[in-house]
Design a protein around this motif. Sequence first.
Motif, PDB file in Angstrom:
ATOM      1  N   PRO A 260     -24.932 -12.554  17.279  1.00 17.53           N
ATOM      2  CA  PRO A 260     -24.192 -11.350  17.675  1.00 17.53           C
ATOM      3  C   PRO A 260     -22.675 -11.536  17.695  1.00 17.53           C
ATOM      4  CG  PRO A 260     -25.385 -12.282  19.549  1.00 17.53           C
ATOM      5  CD  PRO A 260     -25.867 -12.987  18.332  1.00 17.53           C
ATOM      6  N   VAL A 261     -22.198 -12.743  18.001  1.00 13.70           N
ATOM      7  CA  VAL A 261     -20.757 -12.989  17.983  1.00 13.70           C
ATOM      8  C   VAL A 261     -20.242 -12.879  16.546  1.00 13.70           C
ATOM      9  CG1 VAL A 261     -18.925 -14.661  18.425  1.00 13.70           C
ATOM     10  CG2 VAL A 261     -20.807 -14.420  20.059  1.00 13.70           C
ATOM     11  N   ALA A 262     -20.940 -13.511  15.621  1.00 13.53           N
ATOM     12  CA  ALA A 262     -20.537 -13.430  14.217  1.00 13.53           C
ATOM     13  C   ALA A 262     -20.645 -11.998  13.713  1.00 13.53           C
ATOM     14  CB  ALA A 262     -21.408 -14.368  13.376  1.00 13.53           C
ATOM     15  N   GLN A 263     -21.677 -11.278  14.117  1.00 12.61           N
ATOM     16  CA  GLN A 263     -21.810  -9.884  13.704  1.00 12.61           C
ATOM     17  C   GLN A 263     -20.640  -9.039  14.220  1.00 12.61           C
ATOM     18  OE1 GLN A 263     -25.703  -9.231  15.378  1.00 12.61           O
ATOM     19  NE2 GLN A 263     -26.722  -9.447  13.403  1.00 12.61           N
ATOM     20  N   ALA A 264     -20.244  -9.282  15.474  1.00 11.53           N
ATOM     21  CA  ALA A 264     -19.111  -8.543  16.035  1.00 11.53           C
ATOM     22  C   ALA A 264     -17.831  -8.844  15.267  1.00 11.53           C
ATOM     23  CB  ALA A 264     -18.944  -8.893  17.514  1.00 11.53           C
ATOM     24  N   ARG A 265     -17.657 -10.103  14.882  1.00 11.86           N
ATOM     25  CA  ARG A 265     -16.475 -10.472  14.115  1.00 11.86           C
ATOM     26  C   ARG A 265     -16.471  -9.762  12.754  1.00 11.86           C
ATOM     27  NH1 ARG A 265     -13.852 -15.350  15.396  1.00 11.86           N
ATOM     28  NH2 ARG A 265     -13.934 -16.056  13.240  1.00 11.86           N
ATOM     29  N   VAL A 266     -17.666  -9.621  12.153  1.00 13.59           N
ATOM     30  CA  VAL A 266     -17.771  -8.907  10.886  1.00 13.59           C
ATOM     31  C   VAL A 266     -17.390  -7.440  11.069  1.00 13.59           C
ATOM     32  CG1 VAL A 266     -19.354  -8.108   9.092  1.00 13.59           C
ATOM     33  CG2 VAL A 266     -19.471 -10.477   9.879  1.00 13.59           C
ATOM     34  N   VAL A 267     -17.823  -6.831  12.169  1.00 13.45           N
ATOM     35  CA  VAL A 267     -17.466  -5.441  12.433  1.00 13.45           C
ATOM     36  C   VAL A 267     -15.948  -5.285  12.470  1.00 13.45           C
ATOM     37  CG1 VAL A 267     -17.520  -3.584  14.136  1.00 13.45           C
ATOM     38  CG2 VAL A 267     -19.615  -4.860  13.607  1.00 13.45           C
ATOM     39  N   PHE A 268     -15.272  -6.214  13.144  1.00 10.18           N
ATOM     40  CA  PHE A 268     -13.816  -6.101  13.208  1.00 10.18           C
ATOM     41  C   PHE A 268     -13.166  -6.389  11.854  1.00 10.18           C
ATOM     42  CE2 PHE A 268     -14.329  -6.257  17.855  1.00 10.18           C
ATOM     43  CZ  PHE A 268     -13.545  -5.151  18.163  1.00 10.18           C
ATOM     44  N   ARG A 269     -13.794  -7.224  11.033  1.00 10.77           N
ATOM     45  CA  ARG A 269     -13.284  -7.408   9.675  1.00 10.77           C
ATOM     46  C   ARG A 269     -13.424  -6.113   8.880  1.00 10.77           C
ATOM     47  NH1 ARG A 269     -10.157 -11.412   7.941  1.00 10.77           N
ATOM     48  NH2 ARG A 269     -11.307 -11.748   6.002  1.00 10.77           N
ATOM     49  N   CYS A 270     -14.524  -5.393   9.113  1.00  5.84           N
ATOM     50  CA  CYS A 270     -14.679  -4.095   8.455  1.00  5.84           C
ATOM     51  C   CYS A 270     -13.585  -3.126   8.901  1.00  5.84           C
ATOM     52  CB  CYS A 270     -16.064  -3.515   8.758  1.00  5.84           C
ATOM     53  SG  CYS A 270     -17.436  -4.374   7.941  1.00  5.84           S
ATOM     54  N   LEU A 271     -13.269  -3.141  10.183  1.00  7.21           N
ATOM     55  CA  LEU A 271     -12.184  -2.295  10.674  1.00  7.21           C
ATOM     56  C   LEU A 271     -10.855  -2.684  10.025  1.00  7.21           C
ATOM     57  CD1 LEU A 271     -12.931  -1.946  14.494  1.00  7.21           C
ATOM     58  CD2 LEU A 271     -12.786  -0.088  12.832  1.00  7.21           C
ATOM     59  N   LYS A 272     -10.627  -3.987   9.882  1.00  6.85           N
ATOM     60  CA  LYS A 272      -9.385  -4.453   9.254  1.00  6.85           C
ATOM     61  C   LYS A 272      -9.237  -3.876   7.850  1.00  6.85           C
ATOM     62  CE  LYS A 272      -7.139  -8.645   7.512  1.00  6.85           C
ATOM     63  NZ  LYS A 272      -7.122 -10.127   7.526  1.00  6.85           N
ATOM     64  N   PHE A 273     -10.318  -3.970   7.073  1.00  5.24           N
ATOM     65  CA  PHE A 273     -10.199  -3.513   5.686  1.00  5.24           C
ATOM     66  C   PHE A 273     -10.324  -2.000   5.572  1.00  5.24           C
ATOM     67  CE2 PHE A 273     -10.903  -8.023   5.128  1.00  5.24           C
ATOM     68  CZ  PHE A 273      -9.949  -8.307   4.164  1.00  5.24           C
ATOM     69  N   ARG A 274     -10.890  -1.351   6.573  1.00  5.75           N
ATOM     70  CA  ARG A 274     -10.849   0.109   6.595  1.00  5.75           C
ATOM     71  C   ARG A 274      -9.407   0.577   6.774  1.00  5.75           C
ATOM     72  NH1 ARG A 274     -12.273   4.466   4.433  1.00  5.75           N
ATOM     73  NH2 ARG A 274     -12.927   6.201   5.752  1.00  5.75           N
ATOM     74  N   LEU A 275      -8.644  -0.153   7.595  1.00  6.10           N
ATOM     75  CA  LEU A 275      -7.232   0.157   7.771  1.00  6.10           C
ATOM     76  C   LEU A 275      -6.423  -0.183   6.520  1.00  6.10           C
ATOM     77  CD1 LEU A 275      -6.833  -1.225  11.402  1.00  6.10           C
ATOM     78  CD2 LEU A 275      -6.362   1.143  10.721  1.00  6.10           C
ATOM     79  N   ARG A 276      -6.750  -1.289   5.887  1.00  8.31           N
ATOM     80  CA  ARG A 276      -5.987  -1.750   4.729  1.00  8.31           C
ATOM     81  C   ARG A 276      -6.340  -0.959   3.477  1.00  8.31           C
ATOM     82  NH1 ARG A 276      -5.927  -8.084   3.177  1.00  8.31           N
ATOM     83  NH2 ARG A 276      -5.013  -8.138   5.261  1.00  8.31           N
ATOM     84  N   TRP A 277      -7.626  -0.626   3.324  1.00 10.51           N
ATOM     85  CA  TRP A 277      -8.096   0.074   2.124  1.00 10.51           C
ATOM     86  C   TRP A 277      -8.706   1.421   2.521  1.00 10.51           C
ATOM     87  CZ3 TRP A 277     -11.543  -4.631   0.480  1.00 10.51           C
ATOM     88  CH2 TRP A 277     -10.722  -5.698   0.069  1.00 10.51           C
ATOM     89  N   PRO A 278      -7.926   2.392   2.916  1.00  8.21           N
ATOM     90  CA  PRO A 278      -8.494   3.663   3.374  1.00  8.21           C
ATOM     91  C   PRO A 278      -9.286   4.394   2.301  1.00  8.21           C
ATOM     92  CG  PRO A 278      -6.111   3.839   3.089  1.00  8.21           C
ATOM     93  CD  PRO A 278      -6.445   2.388   2.987  1.00  8.21           C
ATOM     94  N   GLU A 279      -9.022   4.053   1.038  1.00  9.42           N
ATOM     95  CA  GLU A 279      -9.707   4.738  -0.062  1.00  9.42           C
ATOM     96  C   GLU A 279     -11.026   4.064  -0.434  1.00  9.42           C
ATOM     97  OE1 GLU A 279      -8.057   1.171  -1.819  1.00  9.42           O
ATOM     98  OE2 GLU A 279      -7.310   2.603  -0.341  1.00  9.42           O
ATOM     99  N   ALA A 280     -11.363   2.930   0.151  1.00 10.41           N
ATOM    100  CA  ALA A 280     -12.531   2.148  -0.260  1.00 10.41           C
ATOM    101  C   ALA A 280     -13.838   2.884   0.021  1.00 10.41           C
ATOM    102  CB  ALA A 280     -12.535   0.800   0.453  1.00 10.41           C
ATOM    103  N   GLU A 281     -14.831   2.590  -0.809  1.00 19.20           N
ATOM    104  CA  GLU A 281     -16.186   3.079  -0.591  1.00 19.20           C
ATOM    105  C   GLU A 281     -16.819   2.232   0.519  1.00 19.20           C
ATOM    106  OE1 GLU A 281     -19.690   4.285  -0.081  1.00 19.20           O
ATOM    107  OE2 GLU A 281     -18.469   5.419  -1.522  1.00 19.20           O
ATOM    108  N   ILE A 282     -17.230   2.861   1.622  1.00 16.89           N
ATOM    109  CA  ILE A 282     -17.682   2.104   2.795  1.00 16.89           C
ATOM    110  C   ILE A 282     -19.186   2.209   3.049  1.00 16.89           C
ATOM    111  CG2 ILE A 282     -15.428   2.299   3.894  1.00 16.89           C
ATOM    112  CD1 ILE A 282     -16.676   4.428   5.763  1.00 16.89           C
ATOM    113  N   GLY A 283     -19.917   2.792   2.087  1.00 16.81           N
ATOM    114  CA  GLY A 283     -21.346   2.994   2.296  1.00 16.81           C
ATOM    115  C   GLY A 283     -22.090   1.714   2.624  1.00 16.81           C
ATOM    116  N   GLY A 284     -21.730   0.602   1.946  1.00 17.11           N
ATOM    117  CA  GLY A 284     -22.410  -0.667   2.205  1.00 17.11           C
ATOM    118  C   GLY A 284     -22.157  -1.185   3.602  1.00 17.11           C
ATOM    119  N   ALA A 285     -20.920  -1.037   4.072  1.00 19.87           N
ATOM    120  CA  ALA A 285     -20.589  -1.475   5.430  1.00 19.87           C
ATOM    121  C   ALA A 285     -21.298  -0.605   6.463  1.00 19.87           C
ATOM    122  CB  ALA A 285     -19.071  -1.429   5.644  1.00 19.87           C
ATOM    123  N   VAL A 286     -21.328   0.705   6.223  1.00 18.63           N
ATOM    124  CA  VAL A 286     -22.008   1.621   7.146  1.00 18.63           C
ATOM    125  C   VAL A 286     -23.500   1.296   7.223  1.00 18.63           C
ATOM    126  CG1 VAL A 286     -22.678   4.036   7.492  1.00 18.63           C
ATOM    127  CG2 VAL A 286     -20.319   3.467   6.865  1.00 18.63           C
TER     128      VAL A 286
END
Length: 362
Positions: free
Chosen positions: A274-300
């Motif tokens: 769960p700690v690693a999973q939480a870190r991945v969630v925040f990495r997704c947030l990082k790249f959502r901020l950096r790449w607002p145009e990205a396709e996020i279906g896989g992350a969702v």
Amino acid sequence: MTGLAGHGGVVAAYARCADAPVARGDQVDGRTVTGFTFDPAPVSGAPGDRLLVAGDHTLTRPPDRTVPSAADSSVRIIRSGPSPVDSLEGDTVTAAPPRLRAGYERVVVAMGDGGRFVTALLDALAARHHTTWLVGGAVRDLLHDGSEARVNDLDFTGTAGPGELTELADDRRLRRHGLGDVVCRVSPQLVWSVRPEESPVSRLIEYRPLALEEFAFPAYGGDLATDAATRDLTVNALYYDHRRDTTADPTGLGRAHLAATPRVMAVGYEGDDPVAQARVVFRCLKFRLRWPEAEIGGAVEWIGALPADFADRIPADGWPRVNAAREMCVPVRDRGARESALAGELGPAAASLVKAIQERTG
């Protein structure tokens, strides 16, 4: 890479030699090697790399068993284990595009004495027949942006352990390039880093040996496919071997996701920590901020598969690591309402995690 054609030829370039370092799957004095770990505070002897053999999966701490040197004639070593690329198929290992080598070398040269130290360290590892890959953001950005890439960090992985890296970094022959003394650190997750003694914030590289998540303590000695499954996004699970001038895409998706228009943000992490999973969630947030145009279906989709009580499963001693991930991934200006809104786009588990950490940090 000259003269190597096709996937088979590239993989053959990784064939283990007669004096290769001990690897997972080898036989050492009749016992099968199952991996390696690092003991920072051993019961006896000095801190360093430790050998794991069949039967060690029941242990709760590293054994008092050092890793034999490849040249140690007193130990019988049968090199029956595979190389780290043997399990990869198709075109997952290929010759690197010229811009990747040129970009990497430009970054290293720009580091000055630090770059010369990094090159000397990698050369010393190669002389011991270890393989080292640049991995993560540097490979992603150099592949995508070429000469325009802004590379801030050099992150590596490979077959050597953190104890052996410290031993090499402490060798004054390696420091003949004028860098002076260096300070090495090994984190609890076996991430080895080095910095000049006179410059505490100038980290030269980080190196995490090829991950292996089968033990009750952090271990290493896996292959590229196993290591890629511990990374966050598919585009961050791309590997570059400068010595052989090859790239590896163990997930089979990283290169395509990076080249897509818009690029694809998909999670490659397969663990259940769960700690690693939480870190991945925040990495997704990082790249959502950096790449607002990205396709996020896989992350969702990946976040949607997390359990409803995901945040509640994070142990008390794991929250500092989760908070550190948030500190690194979400700028202060984006915390609060914007952070919550983006987390809501990623799914309920992301939203509940952000709410929990906001409540913890006020």
